[in-house]
Scaffold this active site. Structure first.
Site, PDB file in Angstrom:
ATOM      1  N   ASP A 111       0.871  -1.172   0.000  1.00  0.00           N
ATOM      2  CA  ASP A 111       0.000   0.000   0.000  1.00  0.00           C
ATOM      3  C   ASP A 111       0.913   1.228   0.000  1.00  0.00           C
ATOM      4  O   ASP A 111       2.091   1.148   0.343  1.00  0.00           O
ATOM      5  CB  ASP A 111      -0.968  -0.006   1.196  1.00  0.00           C
ATOM      6  CG  ASP A 111      -2.149   0.947   0.948  1.00  0.00           C
ATOM      7  OD1 ASP A 111      -2.091   1.755  -0.012  1.00  0.00           O
ATOM      8  OD2 ASP A 111      -3.132   0.899   1.709  1.00  0.00           O
TER       9      ASP A 111
HETATM   10  C1  BGC Z   1      -5.007   3.337  -0.046  1.00  0.00           C
HETATM   11  C2  BGC Z   1      -5.035   2.334  -1.191  1.00  0.00           C
HETATM   12  C3  BGC Z   1      -4.811   3.037  -2.498  1.00  0.00           C
HETATM   13  C4  BGC Z   1      -3.489   3.793  -2.422  1.00  0.00           C
HETATM   14  C5  BGC Z   1      -3.149   4.537  -3.693  1.00  0.00           C
HETATM   15  C6  BGC Z   1      -3.763   4.198  -0.083  1.00  0.00           C
HETATM   16  O1  BGC Z   1      -3.821   5.233   0.845  1.00  0.00           O
HETATM   17  O2  BGC Z   1      -5.078   2.663   1.188  1.00  0.00           O
HETATM   18  O3  BGC Z   1      -6.264   1.648  -1.202  1.00  0.00           O
HETATM   19  O4  BGC Z   1      -4.824   2.128  -3.556  1.00  0.00           O
HETATM   20  O5  BGC Z   1      -3.552   4.738  -1.366  1.00  0.00           O
HETATM   21  O6  BGC Z   1      -4.020   5.619  -3.877  1.00  0.00           O
END
Ligand code: BGC
Length: 832
Positions: A251
């Site tokens: 993530d």
């Molecule tokens: C979120 C993810 C997301 C990523 C990219 C993170 O803060 O938890 O679900 O895909 O950001 O935007």
């Protein structure tokens, strides 16, 4: 006419993953090995780190193009956070889940693949298959269900659909990211049984049935180890036991340890370029802290992903000619999913559908300014949205519809939107213009290299959000700022603010994005008269953001009117109409990524509005525009309640289809809907000393409600259509249940046949009942249909903590064929 093409989770058609009976897999593997052999250590480690916010570096020397990733579950934003390149916005994942139809999820996936290809995206950062452990979870709207089987079945369909279109997915967030509070650090303490039976179960089903090409590891820890470093869950369970052979992507900013992450099976650290991989990983290998083999294993996984999506020369992509696939109409599919997911939870005296010629008094601010999607990384920018007011205006004959605001869910300032035409002018320290960017609204959100042409983070010194505002209403308009730093705010030639918003004790690095708006002044304006507006934000180079980003908002709120007067207006209109339709909603300050909910109440005076309107008109229909459960204290006082979730860009059109009866509302609750937060069995989302104890074990959702003997407002699986069904017979065997049913109503309809297992006392602690399978049938009025629902072996198994494996629990079971958990129609005894 009968459609018994039942979809029972795993069975959604051909798989697009590892398979490869044609030998294409072997060719891809050869290409991967050949490419890997040509790379030196520095290049390999560079490939494992984002080169920017959304992509990996291209390596022309091995014929590898840059792999591009993008959010997210309901649309494909692309690599820029702007409206310049709009995206189809489908309904929220809770809405898709409410259709209980993996084949529909697969079609959604195919559309998203089409969108991804259009935007040059190879990997979609979706689906979110964490569970609805509690309705307080801020991203509840972004996950499917409280039930692991339903979640796994829908996730399987979705991933298959995206991959049918030649695009990868990252099934997320592996695992235990079921709430947002302290999400970067929280240590979720989950015993092996609930971990296996609940939280891992959807990932396992998807990996086994859809062979996803990617997975995203979560921010949080599970049982003391942060998920990007979780050797046991990633290397042993995900890859070892289940056979996952895709790429494991962190993530965003979750990767925090070079050695811990590579040993924990993390392949890609996102975003970049500053990450724990790249040069830091090469150095760790040279220092003898990491085996180069571990780097090779990660590179192999990335190259395999590239091969599958067609980004590696000499490797045949899984989908040979994705460009030749039949084009899907995104608007039409968004509309179809919306109405298929609408859940009619109450419909007294046939209040719905509306009879022809019915006059309608529509109220609620969200009827005009619909909330079509939830907050956070799931956001996309559709090129249009159809509000309930738009949809009903188009569907009803002239003169039958009135609208009044009635109540506004928000009394906070929000990013400038309706009536504003804005652009961003970027200047250097000397005041020279570097470039300009268009803005969909007052929110500036430039992360990494996502900057207007000609602008770089090094040269950028100030951003001016500037343009015009034409108010819809006369009165005192409030203006303000959201985000940290220095601002000068001017409206119609008047400077409302010239000062600095200092950093508070916030911890989430995205605070500027999710934080509180601050009012800076009010100006009296006249409806229809355009004024100039400007918000200049000077960057504070001292403030070290976690990654190069510009995030702030120009916020606005229309004239505050006396709330009692607004309600009185709506009541008067309701009294004069045949039917009153009230749209109530949550806001992005209630449901969003980045924080959890504090309560389940509808914000503002919306409950008062519903009560007052219902008192004035017995035919009051309430439309709930919220991604997850809200309290509805008036639910017995109104004629009908339709849950529309965040219905996506075509929500208002789908609403008109359903209210007028052109279409049936197709949804069934994928999550239990409580009367009040106080009744909800699992509500804890705040860690104590850094730990969040999943003390309820396997009892979440309806499993917990059953154990507590508590009765919710609406049970899991509940939802009414416009016809009625009789369940005529149920025949069960150890592998399947066959149900015969008849459409006893006056029109064609669709029924979701739900099969639950209830163990007859057996000494093992288990939930009272659980979902074992489901299938949809469609039948014309008077028609009988038969459907067979498979009963997977896993439905009879529990995770044996002592033995560390699955155990089949023999004995007696009641098999329930049900319209919902609370409405079992037929029961049969099964001994296995
Ligand atoms: C979120 C993810 C997301 C990523 C990219 C993170 O803060 O938890 O679900 O895909 O950001 O935007």
């Amino acid at each position: 006419m009968a459609d018994t093409s039942a979809q029972t989770g795993a069975d959604t058609g051909a798989d697009t993953g590892a398979g490869g009976a044609d030998g294409a897999d072997a060719v891809r593997e050869q290409a991967v090995e050949a490419a890997l052999a040509k790379l030196d250590l520095d290049t390999k480690t560079r490939l494992l780190a984002g080169q920017d916010m959304w992509s990996l570096p291209a390596l022309p020397e091995i014929g590898l193009r840059s792999l591009v990733m993008s959010d997210g579950p309901i649309g494909v934003r692309g690599v820029r956070w702007t409206a310049d390149d709009p995206s189809v916005a489908l309904p929220s994942p809770t809405a898709l889940a409410a259709a209980w139809d993996p084949a529909l999820a697969r079609r959604a996936g195919r559309l998203l693949a089409q969108e991804a290809r259009r935007k040059g995206v190879h990997v979609l950062l979706a689906p979110t298959v964490n569970l609805h452990r509690t309705p307080l979870g801020g991203r509840h709207f972004e996950a499917y269900s409280e039930d692991p089987y339903l979640t796994g079945a829908l996730g399987t369909g979705y991933v298959q659909g995206v991959q049918d279109g030649g695009v990868g997915t990252t099934v997320k967030h592996f695992v235990g990211n079921d709430a947002e509070t302290d999400r970067f650090t929280v240590d979720n303490r989950i015993a092996p049984r609930p971990l296996r039976e609940l939280y891992l179960a959807p990932f396992e089903a998807i990996v086994k049935n859809a062979h996803p090409w990617g997975i995203m590891t979560a921010y949080n820890q599970v049982n003391g180890t942060t998920m990007t470093e979780h050797r046991y869950l990633v290397n042993e369970v995900l890859r070892g036991e289940w056979g996952f052979d895709g790429a494991n992507v962190s993530d965003w900013m979750a990767a925090r340890s070079t050695t811990g992450d590579i040993e924990g099976g993390l392949d890609v650290a996102m975003p970049g370029p500053q990450t724990v991989y790249g040069p830091a990983l090469a150095a760790a290998v040279r220092a003898g802290e990491v085996e180069e083999q571990a780097v090779d294993a990660a590179v192999r996984n990335v190259l395999r992903l590239a091969a599958r999506v067609g980004a590696l020369d000499d490797a045949p992509p899984v989908v040979a000619d994705a460009a030749a696939l039949e084009r899907i109409d995104g608007d039409a599919l968004a509309r179809e999913i919306a109405r298929r997911g609408f859940v009619l939870v109450r419909n007294e005296n046939g209040a719905l559908p509306l009879a022809a010629g019915t006059s309608v008094a529509l109220s609620g601010a969200a009827a005009r300014d619909a909330r079509v999607l939830g907050g956070g990384s799931a956001q996309v920018f559709p090129d249009h949205t159809v509000s309930p007011l738009d949809g009903l205006t188009a569907a009803l004959p002239d003169g039958l519809l009135t609208f009044s605001v009635g109540a506004d869910p928000s009394d906070e300032l929000a990013p400038a939107d309706q009536g504003f035409t804005l652009r961003a002018v970027c200047r250097d320290a000397a005041g020279a213009i570097l470039g300009e960017g268009s803005l969909p609204n007052g929110q500036v959100q430039w992360i990494g290299d996502d900057l207007p042409a000609g602008v770089t983070h090094d040269t950028l010194a100030s951003i001016e959000v500037t343009g015009t505002f034409t108010p819809r209403e006369s009165g005192e308009h409030s203006f303000g700022t959201r985000g940290l730093g220095a601002y000068t705010l001017t409206v119609d030639g008047r400077t409302l603010f010239d000062g600095v918003q200092a950093m508070g004790p916030e911890t989430d690095p995205f605070e500027a994005f999710f934080g509180s708006p601050v009012e800076r002044g009010r100006v009296a304006l006249t409806a229809g008269e355009t004024v100039e507006v400007s918000l200049r934000h000077t960057l504070d180079k001292e403030f070290a953001a976690p990654l190069p980003a510009v995030m702030f908002s120009f916020v606005h709120l229309g004239p505050r009117r006396d709330p009692d007067e607004l309600i009185a207006e709506a009541v008067e209109a309701a009294r004069a109409a045949d039917t009153a339709v009230v749209v109530v909603a949550t806001t992005e300050r209630v449901e969003s990524e980045g924080f959890d909910r504090k309560d389940l109440a509808l914000p503002g005076r919306q409950d008062d509005l519903v009560r007052a309107v219902a008192a004035a008109n017995p035919n009051t229909v309430v439309v709930v525009n919220a991604g997850s459960p809200v309290e509805m204290p008036w639910r017995d006082e109104v004629a009908a309640i339709l849950l529309t979730w965040f219905p996506g860009q075509e929500g208002g059109a789908a609403l008109a289809d359903v209210l007028t009866g052109a279409e049936e509302p197709g949804g069934r609750l994928p999550t239990t809907w409580p009367v009040a937060l106080a009744d909800v069995p699992v509500t804890e989302v705040t860690p104590t000393d850094g730990e969040l104890d999943y003390a309820e074990g396997v009892f979440i959702g309806y499993r917990a409600w059953d154990r507590a003997g508590a009765v919710p407002a609406y049970a899991f699986g509940h939802g009414l259509g416009y016809t009625t069904w009789s369940y005529d017979s149920l025949v069960v065997g150890p592998d399947a249940a066959t149900v015969r049913l008849t459409n006893t109503g006056g029109r064609t309809g669709r029924e979701v046949v739900q099969i639950y297992l209830a163990p007859v006392a057996d000494g093992v602690e288990r939930p009272a009942r659980w979902l074992a399978g489901f299938a949809s049938v469609e039948a014309a009025a008077g028609e009988s249909v038969e459907v067979t629902v498979e009963l997977p072996r896993r439905a009879f198994e529990i995770w044996d903590e002592a033995a560390g494996g699955w155990t089949f629990v023999s004995g007696g079971y009641e098999v329930l064929a049900a319209h919902s958990l609370a409405d079992a129609r037929l029961t049969a005894r099964l001994d296995v």
